[in-house]
Write a protein that holds these residues in place. Structure first.
Motif, PDB file in Angstrom:
ATOM      1  N   LYS A 215     -50.438 -33.135 -64.814  1.00  0.00           N
ATOM      2  CA  LYS A 215     -49.317 -32.211 -64.629  1.00  0.00           C
ATOM      3  C   LYS A 215     -49.599 -30.850 -65.261  1.00  0.00           C
ATOM      4  N   THR A 216     -49.974 -30.899 -66.527  1.00  0.00           N
ATOM      5  CA  THR A 216     -50.228 -29.642 -67.234  1.00  0.00           C
ATOM      6  C   THR A 216     -51.351 -28.866 -66.563  1.00  0.00           C
ATOM      7  N   THR A 217     -52.350 -29.592 -66.102  1.00  0.00           N
ATOM      8  CA  THR A 217     -53.468 -28.927 -65.452  1.00  0.00           C
ATOM      9  C   THR A 217     -53.003 -28.137 -64.226  1.00  0.00           C
TER      10      THR A 217
ATOM     11  N   LEU B 284     -42.617 -24.124 -66.629  1.00  0.00           N
ATOM     12  CA  LEU B 284     -42.130 -24.740 -67.873  1.00  0.00           C
ATOM     13  C   LEU B 284     -42.835 -26.081 -68.086  1.00  0.00           C
ATOM     14  N   ASP B 285     -43.564 -26.193 -69.194  1.00  0.00           N
ATOM     15  CA  ASP B 285     -44.311 -27.419 -69.466  1.00  0.00           C
ATOM     16  C   ASP B 285     -43.552 -28.265 -70.485  1.00  0.00           C
ATOM     17  N   GLU B 286     -42.869 -29.271 -69.998  1.00  0.00           N
ATOM     18  CA  GLU B 286     -42.077 -30.169 -70.849  1.00  0.00           C
ATOM     19  C   GLU B 286     -41.315 -29.403 -71.918  1.00  0.00           C
ATOM     20  N   PRO B 287     -40.512 -28.442 -71.520  1.00  0.00           N
ATOM     21  CA  PRO B 287     -39.876 -27.582 -72.523  1.00  0.00           C
ATOM     22  C   PRO B 287     -38.851 -28.327 -73.372  1.00  0.00           C
TER      23      PRO B 287
ATOM     24  N   PHE C  84     -43.958 -22.296 -72.916  1.00  0.00           N
ATOM     25  CA  PHE C  84     -44.939 -23.274 -73.381  1.00  0.00           C
ATOM     26  C   PHE C  84     -44.269 -24.443 -74.071  1.00  0.00           C
ATOM     27  N   GLN C  85     -45.003 -25.547 -74.076  1.00  0.00           N
ATOM     28  CA  GLN C  85     -44.459 -26.761 -74.672  1.00  0.00           C
ATOM     29  C   GLN C  85     -44.129 -26.550 -76.156  1.00  0.00           C
ATOM     30  N   ASP C  86     -45.005 -25.779 -76.866  1.00  0.00           N
ATOM     31  CA  ASP C  86     -44.709 -25.501 -78.281  1.00  0.00           C
ATOM     32  C   ASP C  86     -44.037 -24.141 -78.443  1.00  0.00           C
TER      33      ASP C  86
HETATM   34 MG   LIG Z   1     -49.012 -32.094 -70.364  1.00  0.00          MG
END
Ligand SMILES: [Mg+2]
Ligand SMILES: Nc1ncnc2c1ncn2[C@@H]1O[C@H](COP(=O)(O)OP(=O)(O)OP(=O)(O)O)[C@@H](O)[C@H]1O
Lengths: 289, 359, 343
Positions: B44-46, B159-162, B83-85
């Motif tokens: 997914k992130t890729t 949005l990556d797993e926000p 970003f996730q973080d």
């Molecule tokens: Mg990921």
């Protein structure tokens, strides 16, 4: 590479603040404050015959301030060491940056190359530098070959040589704190900046540079402290003009046996060091710390 | 999906010998809320990183408004990422963080201040402008990151797993908030999660990724009731998968012999079955009703009745094959037949609720 | 402050204990001396001959010996060796026991000029012998025959403008003043008046302008000589330094200038800590060390002169100033700093 600030916080809570702080402060207290106190005590004493006698005199300090000789040496030393710190920090930054952006294997190679001087014995390093710097050394021969008169003997047993040797010996001490600070900047911040449209240059000036300032401050104070405390380099490559505060202090111990005056000079040196560190901390942006 | 904003065509990504993405085709429409769902490590992130430009595809094409994005650097793409973080700049105030994208573009600082204030009020963070990220809660940071992304008016927000770091209640709150915000600012969202419930509540369209390939792209409703394959069928909530064999195949119908009896289900276009092929029938437990044993073609024996509050879960076992068990959910308050453990019972469902699958 | 001093020396002594075998063994003769003065083969020979146990500690500078002896009131060392000038303060502090010449018969066999101890300044006090002269070396004027056409005869060649930038001197406040004073014709170059000191200071500032560099350690000189053009040098380590330079391939000659030269004389002394049998053993060691064979071997190995073997380092015609304690070390050190701080 982010350090979790909550972790130390948790330890503090767990063990109770007083106990934790006692532990944290006991070590530096023993290692720094105790010798400092003994120096302070000696610095207000005086020499009588072959003994140091306790007296509460300030004459050692008065002498430093009033005797133009010492005042001049102190200034000369401070400006020399500030110069060394500025040059090593400015030179160390791009090198640290290069290491930080390199990929794995190149990075290790670069780290190794720049740590080699740290692994070498200090005196051996200076001897090596000395043969490079000598009148018939590589550097001077090179300057003579370029043939610009006035350039020869530029780095032969004088303050320039001290400067050059200190700068090259202390360079790793500037590189590594900056490298660590750069390493600590999460990649995602750089991606975020680019994602918002920032060019590499913009990212560097607005994100990387301010966030690496703590490393720059450490590099600066590190090199300054090490340069100002060095009494071997000026002796070895300074020739007749490389007389620095470190040399004056060194001369007071040993056979001259004027420990009180030496201690007073050391306290002046420590004060300079502490003021410099305090100033660097003060000018470092708070949020980047 | 009349016009698509971003198109991914045959995207392959390999790291050394490992193929992380294997032929991804994906369209993101204008103003569409696309959710990418899949197990950890599925890629997914890729996918997101390739759209954002943080990673380059090994082969394949990414297009934006009909133009290839291959080789376009991160800072030249009209997308913004949360970003996730969060990746907030720790040395800048909230206002400076939010205004960063405009400062990059050389917008006058008075206008930046105004627009940042505006964006902050959109994410309900008025009055937080002068704080530093370290002085904010997780949810507040998340909203700052969002404000920072929307201020540049991107065509697509990635949005990556926000919401991964937020607790359950804040998470639900943010889900509604994000969904409302998306409608308000009319921007496409590509949202990554591995939470099925989150995907179903938020998505206009869900993309399920597994081991580097897309399993199905569909609306949440289709995903739930008409899965393309077994994996998708078991992905969201409880499902009954009744194994059987095709007895009769026509263009629109298949007759399937199951351990509970023979039944007829509608056949979708994707089904390529011939007689004697093994087939599966997917029926949601809540769509099954229990009737008198003699009134239905499908029958079984009641194994257990579990009261879970408003809903009761009943397990029904096949007479011929005790390994075949059917879960039935019905309202505990429903009146009708009394269920005796070990007693026979008839099974029935609306024909459109049963969905045939290749096992 | 005496207590602080004691504490510090105590620490230094504690650190020194690390090298010893443990707490004082009464039969062990503890010798504190310089590298080269008590080689293993001599120690073994002595131990076998007298069925004794010898423990040698080598020191790096005079302050170390002083700290050790002063801090323990002589209990931590039985025999110490350092120059006659240095040893005066030990006598002042009642740290030395007189030497019983009857127990040192080999003293009668030493070279002519060292036989009458009364003639060597500093060795005796109140009619008692406090030290036994042993090893010596004159300060030499070294030069490079390639750069200096005619062999120099005077310390004044250090000041010769021809050699500007090609001169080396040792970084020590004591002997630069002494040599400048000798050149100035001072009556006693170790006891200078303030007037004489000021004149020496002016001379030494002039010398500083001549210098390529100061040096501190003998090893440094070899390197300096190799990577620079050196014309003249004050050789503080005497003949051994010249020898090391020659070994390294440098072209170098050395002379004792006509004005005379300071010459240090390392002597053995027994501390008040050595009592009874231990004192006797100490006398035996001194007697042993003065043996012809040992004197010869030491001279050969170190290139220093020894009182028992004629190396030709000093001829009867040479003018020698045996090193004495100086008028005020602190004053000389301060003046030396002033000189070095002068641009
Ligand atoms: Mg990921
Ligand atoms: N730089 C890399 N080098 C090698 N393999 C990688 C790299 N980055 C990702 N991968 C691999 O690619 C696969 C997909 O990674 P990706 O980060 O896209 O997964 P994901 O679906 O986002 O998982 P998660 O839900 O855990 O975040 C994983 O198996 C991962 O190990």
């Amino acid at each position: 590479m982010n350090v979790n600030p909550d972790k130390s916080e948790r330890i503090v809570r767990q063990f109770g603040r007083p106990l934790f702080y006692c532990f944290v402060f006991a070590v530096p207290l023993l290692l720094i404050a105790a010798p400092f106190a003994s120096f302070l005590a000696i610095s207000v004493g005086e020499v009588k015959g072959s003994d140091i006698v306790m007296s509460l005199t300030l004459k050692n300090f008065v002498r430093i301030v009033e005797d133009p000789l010492y005042f001049q040496v102190v200034w000369k030393t401070i400006s020399l060491c500030l110069g060394v710190s500025i040059v090593t920090t400015c030179l160390g930054y791009p090198i640290a940056y290069l290491i930080a952006i390199s990929t794995h294997s190149i990075r290790y190679a670069l780290i190794c190359i720049f740590s080699i001087p740290l692994l070498m014995n200090y005196v051996i390093k200076i001897y090596a530098m000395r043969s490079i710097l000598g009148g018939s050394g590589v550097l001077n021969k090179f300057l003579e070959i370029i043939g610009i008169s006035g350039l020869s003997n530029l780095f032969v047993f004088n303050l320039n040589a001290v400067f050059l040797v200190l700068a090259s010996i202390l360079l790793p001490f500037a590189i590594f704190p900056i490298f660590i600070a750069l390493e600590r900047i999460p990649n995602s911040l750089l991606h975020a900046a680019a994602d918002l449209g920032a060019s590499r240059f913009f990212t560097f000036t607005r994100i990387i540079l301010p966030l690496s300032m703590p490393g720059v401050a450490v590099a600066f104070s590190f090199t300054f402290v090490l340069a100002i405390g060095d009494f071997i380099t000026p002796q070895m490559v300074g020739g007749p003009t490389g007389f620095t505060l470190g040399r004056v202090i060194y001369s007071q111990f040993g056979l001259a046996f004027n420990w009180p005056f030496g201690a007073a000079l050391s306290i002046v040196l420590m004060t300079i060091v502490m003021v410099t560190i305090a100033l660097t901390v003060f000018v470092t942006p708070r949020r980047a710390r | 999906m009349a016009s698509s904003l971003v198109k991914l065509r045959k995207i392959v990504k390999t790291y050394g010998a490992i193929k992380v993405l294997d032929g991804i085709d994906l369209d993101i429409g204008n103003d569409e809320f696309v959710v990418v769902l899949g197990p950890s490590g599925s890629g997914k992130t890729t996918i997101l990183r390739m759209i954002g430009g943080f990673t380059q595809p090994s082969s394949g094409e990414i297009e934006f408004d009909g133009m290839s994005l291959n080789g376009v650097p991160i800072n030249k793409r009209p997308f913004n990422t949360v970003f996730q973080d969060y990746a907030l700049f720790p040395h800048m105030t909230v206002a400076d963080n939010v205004g960063f994208g405009l400062r990059v573009r050389g917008v006058a600082s008075a206008q930046i201040t105004a627009e940042a204030a505006n964006a902050l009020s959109l994410v309900e963070l008025k009055g937080f402008a002068d704080r530093y990220p370290a002085q904010l809660s997780g949810g507040q940071r998340q909203r700052v990151a969002l404000a920072r992304a929307i201020i540049c008016k991107p065509r697509l927000i990635l949005l990556d797993e926000p919401l991964a770091a937020l607790d359950a209640s804040l998470r639900r709150q943010m889900q509604t908030f994000l969904k409302d915000l998306q409608r308000e600012i009319k921007t496409s969202f590509l949202f990554i999660t591995h939470d099925q419930e989150e995907a179903i509540t938020m998505a206009d369209r869900i993309v399920i990724v597994d081991r580097g390939v897309i399993c199905q792209t569909a609306t949440p409703r289709q995903m739930y009731y008409q899965p393309d394959n077994l994996l998708v069928a078991t992905f969201f909530g409880d499902n009954n998968l009744i194994r059987g064999t095709a007895a009769e195949v026509s263009e629109k119908w298949v007759v399937v012999e199951t351990p509970f009896g023979t039944c007829r289900v509608q056949a979708p276009e994707t089904l390529w079955a011939t007689v004697k092929d093994p087939l599966c029938i997917a029926v949601r437990p809540e769509n099954v009703t229990l009737v008198a044993a003699d009134a239905a073609p499908l029958k079984g024996r009641v194994v257990s009745v579990e009261f879970t509050g408003p809903i009761s879960v009943i397990k029904v076992e096949s007479h011929s094959d005790p390994a075949a068990v059917l879960n039935v959910k019905c309202l505990s308050a429903a009146k009708g037949m009394e269920l005796a453990i070990g007693g026979d019972v008839g099974i029935s469902w609306q024909s459109e609720d049963a969905w045939p699958l290749h096992p | 402050m005496g207590r602080m001093r004691k504490l510090l020396t105590g620490l230094a002594v504690l650190a020194g204990l690390g090298t010893s075998t443990g707490l004082a063994q009464s039969e062990t003769l503890r010798i504190v001396t310089w590298q080269g003065y008590a080689d293993d083969d001599w120690v073994e020979e002595f131990e076998a001959a007298y069925n004794a146990d010898v423990q040698v500690t080598f020191v790096g500078d005079d302050a170390e010996i002083w700290a050790k002896v002063r801090g323990s009131n002589g209990a931590d060392a039985d025999i110490i060796t350092t120059n006659t000038g240095q040893l005066q303060r030990y006598i002042d502090a009642n740290l030395l026991a007189p030497i019983d010449l009857n127990m040192v018969p080999n003293q009668k066999e030493v070279l002519e000029q060292f036989r009458d101890l009364a003639k060597i300044p500093g060795v005796m006090r109140n009619g008692k012998v406090f030290m036994m002269p042993y090893v010596y070396a004159p300060y030499l004027l070294a030069y490079n025959p390639d750069l200096v056409s005619e062999a120099p005869t005077s310390w004044s060649s250090l000041w010769d403008p021809k050699y500007k930038g090609k001169v080396l001197t040792h970084d020590s406040y004591e002997y630069n003043f002494t040599i400048a004073a000798i050149l100035d014709g001072a009556k006693d170059p170790f006891q200078l008046s303030e007037d004489e000191l000021q004149r020496c200071k002016t001379k030494l500032i002039d010398l500083q302008h001549q210098l390529l560099s100061y040096y501190q350690y003998p090893e440094e000189v070899v390197q300096l000589w190799q990577s620079n053009e050196i014309a003249v040098m004050m050789a503080a380590y005497g003949p051994s330094q010249i020898n090391a330079l020659r070994k390294a391939g440098a072209k170098v000659e050395a002379v004792i200038p006509k004005e005379g030269t300071p010459t240090w004389l390392d002597s053995m002394a027994v501390t008040v800590g050595a009592k009874g049998a231990k004192y006797d053993l100490a006398m035996k060691w001194i007697n042993f060390a003065l043996k012809k064979e040992i004197s010869k071997a030491l001279a050969r190995r170190t290139n220093f002169g020894t009182t028992g073997f004629d190396t030709g380092a000093i001829t009867p015609n040479d003018k020698i100033f045996w090193v004495q304690s100086i008028e005020d070390p602190t004053r000389r050190s301060d003046l030396w700093n002033e000189i070095k701080a002068t641009p």
